[in-house]
Motif scaffolding. Structure first.
Motif, PDB file in Angstrom:
ATOM      1  N   TYR A  14       0.801  -1.216   0.000  1.00 55.18           N
ATOM      2  CA  TYR A  14       0.000   0.000   0.000  1.00 55.18           C
ATOM      3  C   TYR A  14       0.839   1.274   0.000  1.00 55.18           C
ATOM      4  CZ  TYR A  14      -3.769  -3.210   1.013  1.00 55.18           C
ATOM      5  OH  TYR A  14      -4.653  -4.241   0.961  1.00 55.18           O
ATOM      6  N   ASN A  22      -9.010   0.544   4.562  1.00 52.32           N
ATOM      7  CA  ASN A  22     -10.161  -0.341   4.431  1.00 52.32           C
ATOM      8  C   ASN A  22     -11.235   0.098   5.430  1.00 52.32           C
ATOM      9  OD1 ASN A  22      -9.023  -2.093   2.492  1.00 52.32           O
ATOM     10  ND2 ASN A  22      -7.918  -3.215   4.085  1.00 52.32           N
ATOM     11  N   LYS A 157     -17.449  -9.181   5.960  1.00 51.16           N
ATOM     12  CA  LYS A 157     -17.711  -7.753   6.139  1.00 51.16           C
ATOM     13  C   LYS A 157     -18.122  -7.407   7.569  1.00 51.16           C
ATOM     14  CE  LYS A 157     -19.036  -7.018   1.314  1.00 51.16           C
ATOM     15  NZ  LYS A 157     -17.788  -6.322   0.981  1.00 51.16           N
ATOM     16  N   LYS A 178      -8.416  -6.721   1.881  1.00 55.19           N
ATOM     17  CA  LYS A 178      -9.499  -5.794   2.202  1.00 55.19           C
ATOM     18  C   LYS A 178      -9.955  -5.875   3.664  1.00 55.19           C
ATOM     19  CE  LYS A 178      -9.782  -4.144  -1.939  1.00 55.19           C
ATOM     20  NZ  LYS A 178      -9.304  -2.752  -2.174  1.00 55.19           N
ATOM     21  N   ASP A 205      -5.843   0.895   9.320  1.00 56.48           N
ATOM     22  CA  ASP A 205      -7.251   1.087   8.970  1.00 56.48           C
ATOM     23  C   ASP A 205      -8.078   1.617  10.145  1.00 56.48           C
ATOM     24  OD1 ASP A 205      -6.870  -0.003   6.352  1.00 56.48           O
ATOM     25  OD2 ASP A 205      -6.867  -2.000   7.237  1.00 56.48           O
TER      26      ASP A 205
END
Length: 272
Positions: A14, A22, A157, A178, A205
């Motif tokens: 990244y 994320n 998720k 992710k 994140d």
């Protein structure tokens, strides 16, 4: 308090100006409440009963501690050994799942005659699905194996991962790019400039640490980078005075030992 030796993390992924964090799992609440080891002041920590109580009391996350057994199964236990929390002895990594499932988890309530067991990750995922998100304190496991199980239960998720080592960081970025990863803010970071340097270097994140480490300017800066700050507030004397200070800093989430009381407090403030 959880510690992270962030100075050892290699910046392998990244890189560049286009990096974006994320997003954390979606929640229906403005202010996030994470139940530390479940609602463990009512039921024994890291048991299904403690997680179920946190769900009942409207927490947004249950925090679980993931470890691997001798036969490569995944269970939840904070300590490396079973000595403190069960009637057995030994390290989790040296015991099979069958051996661990025979142990009884101790309850602080000596009048409680219910038998509690060490839960598997599969049981936790099944319990939490469609009910609550999981704050995965990644103690000792393989990211690829854990992520495969998360996918198996359709919870991709609904999980964030707290990172305890450099190897975990790079392992998760490889296995599940992710997946939102949470790092503790080092004690050496005391202002916005230090936070900016830390975020740019490690590209976190979600931020954790102690709520006392943050001031309003630091929280605002993290928000400008779309990075939630959900630190730890759990302590022996935790209560409204601490929660008032957290709100004054602009924090939007906390890990707590008192999820039901914190939820009630937040409702009184119009934040739930």
């Amino acid at each position: 308090m959880k510690l992270l030796l962030v100075s050892t993390i290699l910046l392998l992924l990244y890189e560049g100006d286009n990096w974006q964090p994320n997003p954390a799992p979606a929640s229906r609440h403005k202010f996030i409440v994470a139940a530390h080891r479940g609602d463990h002041l009512i039921y024994p920590e890291n048991t299904l009963a403690a997680y179920q109580e946190a769900i009942k009391n409207e927490a947004d996350y249950v925090e679980i501690d993931l470890r691997t057994t001798k036969d490569a199964e995944l269970i939840s236990m904070h300590d490396a050994s079973v000595n403190r929390m069960t009637n057995g002895k030994g390290l989790v990594k040296d015991l099979t799942l069958n051996e661990l499932e025979q142990l009884e988890v101790k309850s602080k309530d000596t009048t409680n005659k219910v038998t509690y067991r060490i839960p598997t990750f599969k049981q936790i995922l099944q319990l939490c699905k469609h009910k609550i998100n999981i704050y995965l304190d990644f103690k000792a496991a393989d990211p690829a194996v854990a992520y495969q199980m998360i996918k198996q239960y359709g919870m991709e998720k609904h999980v964030l991962v707290y990172i305890n080592s450099a190897e975990q960081f790079t392992g998760w970025r490889k296995a599940a790019p992710k997946m939102p990863l949470m790092l503790s803010l080092p004690d050496s970071v005391e202002n916005v400039a230090g936070m900016e340097s830390f975020i740019n270097k490690y590209q976190v994140d979600i931020l954790d640490g102690s709520y006392k480490q943050y001031d309003a300017d630091m929280v605002k800066f993290a928000e400008s980078k779309h990075i939630p700050v959900w630190p730890d507030i759990q302590s022996a004397g935790e209560g409204p005075a601490d929660w008032d200070k957290a709100l004054d800093k602009g924090l939007s989430g906390l890990q707590t030992d008192h999820p039901a009381a914190l939820v009630k407090y937040l409702k009184g403030k119009g934040l739930r």
